[in-house]
Write a protein that holds these residues in place. Structure first.
Motif, short mmCIF file in Angstrom:
data_model
loop_
_atom_site.label_atom_id
_atom_site.label_comp_id
_atom_site.label_asym_id
_atom_site.label_seq_id
_atom_site.Cartn_x
_atom_site.Cartn_y
_atom_site.Cartn_z
N ARG A 75 45.60 36.69 40.43
CA ARG A 75 44.15 36.31 41.15
C ARG A 75 42.99 36.18 39.82
NH1 ARG A 75 44.61 35.59 46.43
NH2 ARG A 75 46.40 36.62 47.52
N TYR A 76 43.04 37.31 39.12
CA TYR A 76 42.08 37.37 38.01
C TYR A 76 42.44 36.12 37.24
CZ TYR A 76 39.81 42.10 38.93
OH TYR A 76 39.06 42.93 39.16
N MET A 77 43.50 35.81 36.96
CA MET A 77 43.82 34.67 36.20
C MET A 77 43.32 33.37 36.70
SD MET A 77 47.30 33.17 34.49
CE MET A 77 47.32 31.76 33.44
N LEU A 78 43.46 33.12 37.96
CA LEU A 78 42.84 32.02 38.67
C LEU A 78 41.49 32.07 38.72
CD1 LEU A 78 43.49 29.47 40.40
CD2 LEU A 78 43.65 31.10 42.65
N ALA A 79 40.86 33.15 39.08
CA ALA A 79 39.28 33.43 38.87
C ALA A 79 38.78 32.90 37.59
CB ALA A 79 38.94 34.66 39.29
N LEU A 80 39.68 33.35 36.40
CA LEU A 80 39.05 33.03 35.30
C LEU A 80 38.80 31.62 34.79
CD1 LEU A 80 38.02 34.13 32.23
CD2 LEU A 80 40.61 34.13 31.80
N LEU A 81 40.06 30.84 35.34
CA LEU A 81 40.05 29.57 35.11
C LEU A 81 39.06 28.58 35.73
CD1 LEU A 81 44.00 29.06 35.24
CD2 LEU A 81 42.36 28.78 33.22
N HIS A 82 38.74 29.17 37.13
CA HIS A 82 37.60 28.54 37.99
C HIS A 82 36.14 28.78 37.22
CE1 HIS A 82 39.56 26.71 41.39
NE2 HIS A 82 40.56 27.60 41.18
#
Length: 456
Positions: A75-82
């Motif tokens: 979830r943190y990775m997805l937030a970073l990419l966004h």
């Protein structure tokens, strides 16, 4: 065919390490994330193992309690990419670049990684993104204002699964300081440059290090190269540079009670940092007064100190100030009476329910297995060992009481140790206990019968 593959496999780790010797980011930190030696680990195995989150390949999938954090990593990775303009293409670019760092990453772990290339790159990409997103969420407002906020993934601290729970967050920070739970710092910097090229420029090469030190509330420093989080915190902590390295030994021959008997006044001196897990190395002795910055002993103090020492013992050519500091404290404490004196003077501040005897055990074992130290406190110990400003008649009662306390502690330890052996080896269950009691009673009755028969 299998034999040929095995030969090429073991030769590959050698070629990986040799090929990374000239790598700009890795050449000074080959095998910078080693396994802690068994002689250091023996005193407290748990101090070197993560409790909440695994970083890097060494602890990945080793225990079930670490798996719970994997979802939050994604979830943190997805937030970073966004936070980027084009998440999909950015992810592809990052994956390609991280894949190209395979040899350098393996060299950082000593070349002995069981994962194949793509799986290792996946670990680096996931864990690196998780760490970078956490750094951004915890960053001071003025440090990276150019990076956009990610509002669609609940960045508010109250709803954040990590930042919203203080105890979990502090435990995760502690896991980030473990020597075996690190990832190469150049991977983190590479990801930052790929994701936000306008922010993490060559002129702002120090920005990732600043974010890291800010996360741990450590002083900001400028250093040319960093191996990982623990190394960066070590560089930010040490006071004296260029100290001579020598074989580890206990240089202080007098404990706190004996120093008091010799006329030394032990006094706390206010330290410049209010951080709990901060170690004040600025210890001074002048005109009979020994000034020591207070050490706040909390649940994580032992973990921090042990892993700093493990890092110092794993490298050549670095300062070993934590090791020398721990050896000085060990010399200062040889009995519970010493602990009580240091607590009374404010040198030791107990922030947990830890007992004085547990503190004595902690500082008595924390340097077991160390091989090297530096000369940070050599002159200080020499002066303390030679100092005497008290009449022998005044010194005698203090020393006698101290010796009596040591004798009592030795007897208590021997009895406790013998009792544990008795329970463990000779009385493992209640039936054996009953048998031993009956046997003891029969022996007593036999002796009494023999005695009265002889008198009759």
């Amino acid at each position: 065919m299998d034999q040929t593959q095995n030969e090429s496999g073991w030769m590959h780790s050698i070629k990986v390490t040799l090929g990374s010797l000239d790598h700009r980011e890795v050449k000074s930190f080959i095998s910078s994330i080693p396994c802690v030696s068994s002689k250091l680990r023996k005193s407290n195995e748990e101090a070197y193992s993560p409790k909440f989150v695994s970083i890097g390949p060494l602890y990945r999938g080793t225990s079930s309690h670490l798996l719970a954090m994997e979802e939050h990593k994604w979830r943190y990775m997805l937030a970073l990419l966004h936070r980027t303009q084009n998440p999909v293409s950015t992810l592809d670019e990052c994956g390609t670049v991280i894949l190209g760092l395979d040899d350098a990453v393996r060299a950082s772990y000593g070349g002995n990684i069981k994962y194949e290339t793509h799986e290792l790159a996946k670990i680096m990409l996931l864990d690196g993104s998780f760490l970078l997103e956490l750094l951004l969420r915890c960053a001071p407002p003025n440090m990276v204002p150019q990076i956009p906020k990610e509002d669609n993934h609940n960045n508010g601290s109250s709803s954040d699964p990590i930042l919203g729970h203080k105890e979990v967050f502090l435990s995760i920070l502690t896991d980030f300081t473990l020597l075996e739970n690190q990832m190469p710092f150049f991977v983190l910097k590479t990801l930052a440059r790929m994701l936000f090229p306008n922010v993490f420029t060559s002129e702002a090469d120090h920005l990732v290090a600043d974010l890291t030190l800010s996360l741990f509330s450590y002083p900001l420093i400028r250093c040319p190269s960093v191996a990982h989080f623990l190394h960066l915190m070590h560089l930010s902590s040490i006071v004296d540079e260029g100290q001579k390295v020598k074989q580890a030994q206990q240089e202080l021959k007098r404990c706190a009670t004996r120093l008091r008997a010799a006329g030394v006044t032990i006094r706390k001196v206010e330290r410049h940092s209010k951080l709990v897990n901060w170690f004040g190395f600025d210890i001074r002795f002048s005109k009979g007064v020994l000034e020591i910055p207070p050490l706040h002993v909390v649940d994580t103090t032992e973990v921090y100190l042990r892993n700093f020492i493990a890092w110092e013992q794993s490298r050549i050519g670095i300062n070993r100030q934590f090791t020398s500091y721990a050896l000085f404290l060990r010399g200062l404490m040889c009995s519970v009476q010493d602990i009580e004196l240091l607590v009374e003077n404010g040198v030791l501040v107990k922030g947990t329910k830890i007992s004085n005897r547990d503190l004595l055990t902690l500082f008595g074992t924390i340097t077991k297995g160390v091989d090297q130290m530096d000369n940070s406190y050599s002159k200080l110990c020499e002066d303390l060992n030679a100092y005497s400003a008290v009449n022998p008649l005044r010194k005698f009662p203090i020393l006698m009481l101290h010796c009596c306390n040591l004798c009592v502690e030795c007897i208590r330890y021997s009895c406790k140790h013998s009792y544990k052996i008795l329970i463990r080896d000779h009385i493992p269950n209640v039936w054996k206990l009953i048998g031993i009691v009956v046997a003891a009673a029969l022996l007593a009755l036999t002796i009494m019968q023999t005695y009265y028969s002889a008198r009759g």
